[in-house]
Scaffold this motif. Structure first.
Motif, PDB file in Angstrom:
ATOM      1  N   CYS A  71     -22.425   0.837  -1.409  1.00  0.00           N
ATOM      2  CA  CYS A  71     -21.652   0.465  -0.158  1.00  0.00           C
ATOM      3  C   CYS A  71     -20.052  -0.406  -0.338  1.00  0.00           C
ATOM      4  O   CYS A  71     -19.394  -0.012   0.277  1.00  0.00           O
ATOM      5  N   ILE A  72     -20.394  -1.221  -0.947  1.00  0.00           N
ATOM      6  CA  ILE A  72     -19.108  -2.088  -1.719  1.00  0.00           C
ATOM      7  C   ILE A  72     -18.018  -0.934  -2.221  1.00  0.00           C
ATOM      8  O   ILE A  72     -16.959  -1.019  -1.813  1.00  0.00           O
ATOM      9  N   TRP A  73     -18.680  -0.206  -3.123  1.00  0.00           N
ATOM     10  CA  TRP A  73     -17.548   0.761  -3.705  1.00  0.00           C
ATOM     11  C   TRP A  73     -17.109   1.549  -2.675  1.00  0.00           C
ATOM     12  O   TRP A  73     -15.719   2.081  -2.801  1.00  0.00           O
ATOM     13  N   TYR A  74     -18.088   2.149  -1.839  1.00  0.00           N
ATOM     14  CA  TYR A  74     -17.385   3.174  -0.742  1.00  0.00           C
ATOM     15  C   TYR A  74     -16.373   2.321   0.119  1.00  0.00           C
ATOM     16  O   TYR A  74     -15.169   2.873   0.501  1.00  0.00           O
ATOM     17  N   SER A  75     -16.529   1.127   0.510  1.00  0.00           N
ATOM     18  CA  SER A  75     -15.620   0.370   1.280  1.00  0.00           C
ATOM     19  C   SER A  75     -14.300   0.015   0.590  1.00  0.00           C
ATOM     20  O   SER A  75     -13.285   0.003   1.208  1.00  0.00           O
ATOM     21  N   ILE A  76     -14.362  -0.116  -0.723  1.00  0.00           N
ATOM     22  CA  ILE A  76     -12.990  -0.469  -1.497  1.00  0.00           C
ATOM     23  C   ILE A  76     -12.314   0.733  -1.371  1.00  0.00           C
ATOM     24  O   ILE A  76     -11.027   0.724  -1.104  1.00  0.00           O
ATOM     25  N   GLY A  77     -12.944   1.877  -1.720  1.00  0.00           N
ATOM     26  CA  GLY A  77     -12.172   3.180  -1.686  1.00  0.00           C
ATOM     27  C   GLY A  77     -11.831   3.522  -0.201  1.00  0.00           C
ATOM     28  O   GLY A  77     -10.576   3.971  -0.160  1.00  0.00           O
ATOM     29  N   ASP A  78     -12.347   3.435   0.709  1.00  0.00           N
ATOM     30  CA  ASP A  78     -12.165   3.512   2.389  1.00  0.00           C
ATOM     31  C   ASP A  78     -10.982   2.627   2.589  1.00  0.00           C
ATOM     32  O   ASP A  78      -9.901   3.017   3.280  1.00  0.00           O
ATOM     33  N   TYR A  79     -10.821   1.397   2.109  1.00  0.00           N
ATOM     34  CA  TYR A  79      -9.611   0.641   2.461  1.00  0.00           C
ATOM     35  C   TYR A  79      -8.489   0.882   1.789  1.00  0.00           C
ATOM     36  O   TYR A  79      -7.379   0.816   2.215  1.00  0.00           O
ATOM     37  N   GLU A  80      -8.680   1.532   0.529  1.00  0.00           N
ATOM     38  CA  GLU A  80      -7.649   1.796  -0.193  1.00  0.00           C
ATOM     39  C   GLU A  80      -6.873   3.047  -0.314  1.00  0.00           C
ATOM     40  O   GLU A  80      -5.954   3.353  -0.539  1.00  0.00           O
ATOM     41  N   VAL A  81      -7.642   4.049   0.424  1.00  0.00           N
ATOM     42  CA  VAL A  81      -7.362   5.447   0.517  1.00  0.00           C
ATOM     43  C   VAL A  81      -5.923   5.898   1.457  1.00  0.00           C
ATOM     44  O   VAL A  81      -5.210   6.553   0.962  1.00  0.00           O
ATOM     45  N   ILE A  82      -5.984   5.103   2.336  1.00  0.00           N
ATOM     46  CA  ILE A  82      -4.756   5.047   3.209  1.00  0.00           C
ATOM     47  C   ILE A  82      -3.987   3.793   3.261  1.00  0.00           C
ATOM     48  O   ILE A  82      -4.439   2.579   3.491  1.00  0.00           O
ATOM     49  N   ASP A  83      -2.555   3.959   3.115  1.00  0.00           N
ATOM     50  CA  ASP A  83      -1.867   2.829   3.363  1.00  0.00           C
ATOM     51  C   ASP A  83      -1.058   2.695   4.673  1.00  0.00           C
ATOM     52  O   ASP A  83      -0.571   3.481   5.237  1.00  0.00           O
ATOM     53  N   GLU A  84      -1.898   1.610   5.215  1.00  0.00           N
ATOM     54  CA  GLU A  84      -1.437   1.360   6.842  1.00  0.00           C
ATOM     55  C   GLU A  84       0.204   0.926   6.810  1.00  0.00           C
ATOM     56  O   GLU A  84       0.511   1.383   8.068  1.00  0.00           O
ATOM     57  N   ALA A  85       0.584   0.364   5.891  1.00  0.00           N
ATOM     58  CA  ALA A  85       1.958   0.077   5.958  1.00  0.00           C
ATOM     59  C   ALA A  85       3.030   1.290   5.964  1.00  0.00           C
ATOM     60  O   ALA A  85       4.030   1.161   7.169  1.00  0.00           O
ATOM     61  N   THR A  86       2.723   2.372   5.416  1.00  0.00           N
ATOM     62  CA  THR A  86       3.624   3.540   5.324  1.00  0.00           C
ATOM     63  C   THR A  86       2.817   4.734   6.081  1.00  0.00           C
ATOM     64  O   THR A  86       3.609   5.586   6.227  1.00  0.00           O
ATOM     65  N   ASN A  87       1.513   4.352   6.424  1.00  0.00           N
ATOM     66  CA  ASN A  87       0.795   5.739   7.033  1.00  0.00           C
ATOM     67  C   ASN A  87       0.835   6.787   6.026  1.00  0.00           C
ATOM     68  O   ASN A  87       0.773   8.076   6.273  1.00  0.00           O
ATOM     69  N   SER A  88       0.561   6.676   4.922  1.00  0.00           N
ATOM     70  CA  SER A  88       0.325   7.494   3.821  1.00  0.00           C
ATOM     71  C   SER A  88      -0.669   7.525   3.101  1.00  0.00           C
ATOM     72  O   SER A  88      -1.410   6.402   3.089  1.00  0.00           O
ATOM     73  N   ILE A  89      -1.304   8.572   2.460  1.00  0.00           N
ATOM     74  CA  ILE A  89      -2.473   8.664   1.604  1.00  0.00           C
ATOM     75  C   ILE A  89      -1.855   8.265   0.270  1.00  0.00           C
ATOM     76  O   ILE A  89      -0.945   8.299  -0.440  1.00  0.00           O
ATOM     77  N   LYS A  90      -3.024   7.593  -0.607  1.00  0.00           N
ATOM     78  CA  LYS A  90      -2.792   6.791  -1.674  1.00  0.00           C
ATOM     79  C   LYS A  90      -3.557   7.963  -2.807  1.00  0.00           C
ATOM     80  O   LYS A  90      -4.633   8.048  -2.589  1.00  0.00           O
ATOM     81  N   THR A  91      -2.819   8.605  -3.396  1.00  0.00           N
ATOM     82  CA  THR A  91      -3.331   9.686  -4.342  1.00  0.00           C
ATOM     83  C   THR A  91      -4.134   9.395  -5.330  1.00  0.00           C
ATOM     84  O   THR A  91      -4.893  10.095  -6.162  1.00  0.00           O
ATOM     85  N   ASP A  92      -4.040   7.844  -5.656  1.00  0.00           N
ATOM     86  CA  ASP A  92      -4.765   7.403  -6.949  1.00  0.00           C
ATOM     87  C   ASP A  92      -6.275   6.876  -6.443  1.00  0.00           C
ATOM     88  O   ASP A  92      -6.945   6.411  -7.512  1.00  0.00           O
TER      89      ASP A  92
END
Length: 167
Positions: A71-92
């Motif tokens: 659950c923590i692993w998913y939360s980290i990925g969900d938090y980091e997949v979309i960059d809220e500042a630029t509204n872009s997807i993080k491909t890494d």
């Protein structure tokens, strides 16, 4: 041959022939000692039942810890997949990499909600998260789901340290 008949070895055999029942009595007493094995076997069986219960409990605790870490692993990925500042997807991010590998990429809905949509289903995300945590906790770590961002790497190191406790 008369000299051999008087040897101490033959004398013992002659005594055995005098008291044949005494020898078999001692053999029977040895068999009675085997009855103690039954008590030992019952005690061993009792301890084995206790050991099986402890083993089941340890597996359940391991599964619970793996669930929490997933659950923590998913939360980290969900938090980091979309960059809220630029509204872009993080491909890494591992979520983006998983989405690409299973053919359900994230896409931006510019005509409707103006948000990112798509990606793996919640079921797939949980199974993938649990898979990753189980492989990391058991120190197998195949690498098909890998930490790529700094947050993911820090969490993975912490998870491997938790996994060391179980080995």
């Amino acid at each position: 041959m008369p000299a051999a008949a008087h040897s101490p070895r033959n004398a013992t055999r002659a005594e055995d022939s005098v008291l044949p029942g005494l020898s078999s009595l001692f053999s029977s007493l040895k068999v009675v000692r085997l009855l103690r094995l039954g008590r030992v076997a019952r005690k061993l069986d009792h301890y084995l039942e206790y050991g099986a219960a402890v083993l089941v409990l340890l597996v359940c605790v391991f599964g619970l810890v793996a669930h929490w870490l997933a659950c923590i692993w998913y939360s980290i990925g969900d938090y980091e997949v979309i960059d809220e500042a630029t509204n872009s997807i993080k491909t890494d991010s591992w979520l983006y990499q998983l989405a690409i590998s299973i053919g359900t990429p994230y896409r931006y809905n510019a005509s409707g909600s103006g948000q990112w949509e798509g990606g793996p289903s919640k079921h797939t995300l949980y199974i993938s998260s649990l898979y990753f945590t189980m492989t990391s906790l058991t120190t197998i770590g195949f690498g098909n789901i890998a930490p790529t961002t700094d947050g993911e790497k820090i969490f993975s190191v912490a998870m491997m340290m938790v996994g060391c406790k179980y080995h």
